[in-house]
Design a protein around this motif. Sequence first.
Motif, PDB file in Angstrom:
ATOM      1  N   LEU A  28       0.837  -1.207   0.000  1.00  0.00           N
ATOM      2  CA  LEU A  28       0.000   0.000   0.000  1.00  0.00           C
ATOM      3  C   LEU A  28       0.870   1.256   0.000  1.00  0.00           C
ATOM      4  N   GLY A  29       2.030   1.158   0.627  1.00  0.00           N
ATOM      5  CA  GLY A  29       2.950   2.282   0.605  1.00  0.00           C
ATOM      6  C   GLY A  29       3.550   2.512  -0.767  1.00  0.00           C
ATOM      7  N   SER A  30       3.949   1.440  -1.439  1.00  0.00           N
ATOM      8  CA  SER A  30       4.616   1.572  -2.735  1.00  0.00           C
ATOM      9  C   SER A  30       3.638   1.894  -3.859  1.00  0.00           C
ATOM     10  N   GLU A  31       2.435   1.315  -3.823  1.00  0.00           N
ATOM     11  CA  GLU A  31       1.482   1.506  -4.923  1.00  0.00           C
ATOM     12  C   GLU A  31       0.566   2.716  -4.739  1.00  0.00           C
ATOM     13  N   LEU A  32       0.173   2.992  -3.503  1.00  0.00           N
ATOM     14  CA  LEU A  32      -0.771   4.095  -3.265  1.00  0.00           C
ATOM     15  C   LEU A  32      -0.126   5.279  -2.557  1.00  0.00           C
ATOM     16  N   GLY A  33       1.113   5.112  -2.117  1.00  0.00           N
ATOM     17  CA  GLY A  33       1.768   6.191  -1.384  1.00  0.00           C
ATOM     18  C   GLY A  33       1.240   6.366   0.020  1.00  0.00           C
ATOM     19  N   ALA A  34       0.673   5.303   0.600  1.00  0.00           N
ATOM     20  CA  ALA A  34       0.116   5.379   1.954  1.00  0.00           C
ATOM     21  C   ALA A  34       1.238   5.421   2.979  1.00  0.00           C
ATOM     22  N   THR A  35       1.198   6.386   3.883  1.00  0.00           N
ATOM     23  CA  THR A  35       2.189   6.522   4.942  1.00  0.00           C
ATOM     24  C   THR A  35       1.720   5.789   6.198  1.00  0.00           C
ATOM     25  N   ASN A  36       2.597   5.714   7.199  1.00  0.00           N
ATOM     26  CA  ASN A  36       2.196   5.117   8.477  1.00  0.00           C
ATOM     27  C   ASN A  36       1.009   5.862   9.083  1.00  0.00           C
ATOM     28  N   THR A  37       0.985   7.177   8.927  1.00  0.00           N
ATOM     29  CA  THR A  37      -0.140   7.957   9.441  1.00  0.00           C
ATOM     30  C   THR A  37      -1.424   7.613   8.701  1.00  0.00           C
ATOM     31  N   ASP A  38      -1.346   7.463   7.360  1.00  0.00           N
ATOM     32  CA  ASP A  38      -2.520   7.073   6.578  1.00  0.00           C
ATOM     33  C   ASP A  38      -3.058   5.727   7.054  1.00  0.00           C
ATOM     34  N   LEU A  39      -2.151   4.777   7.267  1.00  0.00           N
ATOM     35  CA  LEU A  39      -2.576   3.447   7.678  1.00  0.00           C
ATOM     36  C   LEU A  39      -3.116   3.460   9.106  1.00  0.00           C
ATOM     37  N   SER A  40      -2.557   4.322   9.951  1.00  0.00           N
ATOM     38  CA  SER A  40      -3.099   4.486  11.298  1.00  0.00           C
ATOM     39  C   SER A  40      -4.525   5.019  11.236  1.00  0.00           C
TER      40      SER A  40
END
Length: 402
Positions: A28-40
Amino acid sequence: MAGLAALAIAYVLSQFYRSFLAVLTPVLGSELGATNTDLSLASGAWFASFSAMQFVVGVCLDKYGPKRTAAVLLAIGGGGGALLFAFATQPWMVITAMALIGVGCAPVLMASVFIFAHTYSTARLAILTSWLVAFGSLGNVVGASPLASAAGAFGWRPVMMGLGVVTLLTAASIMIFLRDPHRDGGQVAGVGFSGYLELFKIRALWALFPLTAINYAAAAGIRGLWAGPYLADVYGADALMIGQVTLFMALAMVAGGFIYGPLDTMFRTRKWVAMVGNSLSLAVIVYLALNPVTSIAQTTIIFVLIGVTGAAYGLLMAHGRAFLPTHLTGRGVTLLNFFSIGGVGIMQFATGPIVSANAVEGQPEAGYAALFAFYAAMLAIALFIFLFVRDAKPERAKLATA
């Protein structure tokens, strides 16, 4: 029986959906650019929507029964949210999908507990609920290395689409096979949301709420969200390694549910079983906060211990159920569940900023040490308040006549 089996499968899905993000962290980080904060935020959105829906679910259970409540919400929220997740192209879409899935999963366990509470004595409620939670925790298992392997083989989007279809089929099975329990006096439609005000007047519940809110927070937060970033940042673990570690933790959570289940009957106390179990959990979390860098093997053992000791949910539900009036059973168990899942949701939202604020360049363990210290502090406060709770010793187990 087929209806309860469908609810059990739905609960496996519920456990999966609350915990699978940790394994998909890298992709999700590599394909969508989701950060730890986004995932939190995404993980917190699941718990926030799930907990907020408990008030609606409680009224619907008492008014419409578990069949319609569980089937409709699971189909719309669970199935729809999983399909939205599969087509996500931006982090906000993942957050929205997780919120929808939380709505869909909200009635599943409570529908089962509602049926248990209207069919069996309170003495059996702890073991039935604990064992159902243990069985449902197989979703945690599927959401670990099996998910990582499936996502690697087929891609995470097809896997999520398949899960959306399975969720819709499960909702249909609940509607077809589940039978609402008989209740003397019929449906309780007139009390509505005001029934919750009546519940808050029960002083025996007040000291129970904090531990109910915090007991599951560390296990759920680490397994469902922070295990992935922690193992990747501190130990350089890849998705498969993260999947393996979280698999062991998931199996421990299954075992914990089965272990806690009969303990209140064995020791004739619910208060002190919960007190001792959560004190052990506190000790392990404190150790992890003081020693955030050891080895993957030792970290896995620590995660396993947190998973086992943090599985007192069924016990705490039975403790609270003993104080509930019969006509408010649906609202009562969902209020307790609100605190349980709501506590996890609040902790998910809070932990992201804590990790970020305490991050030190070149020392990734610093932020995670603060995370584990925060979990320990909150659990310690909840345990202190729990010392003042009234015990609810189990009665002799027997089938209720209602």
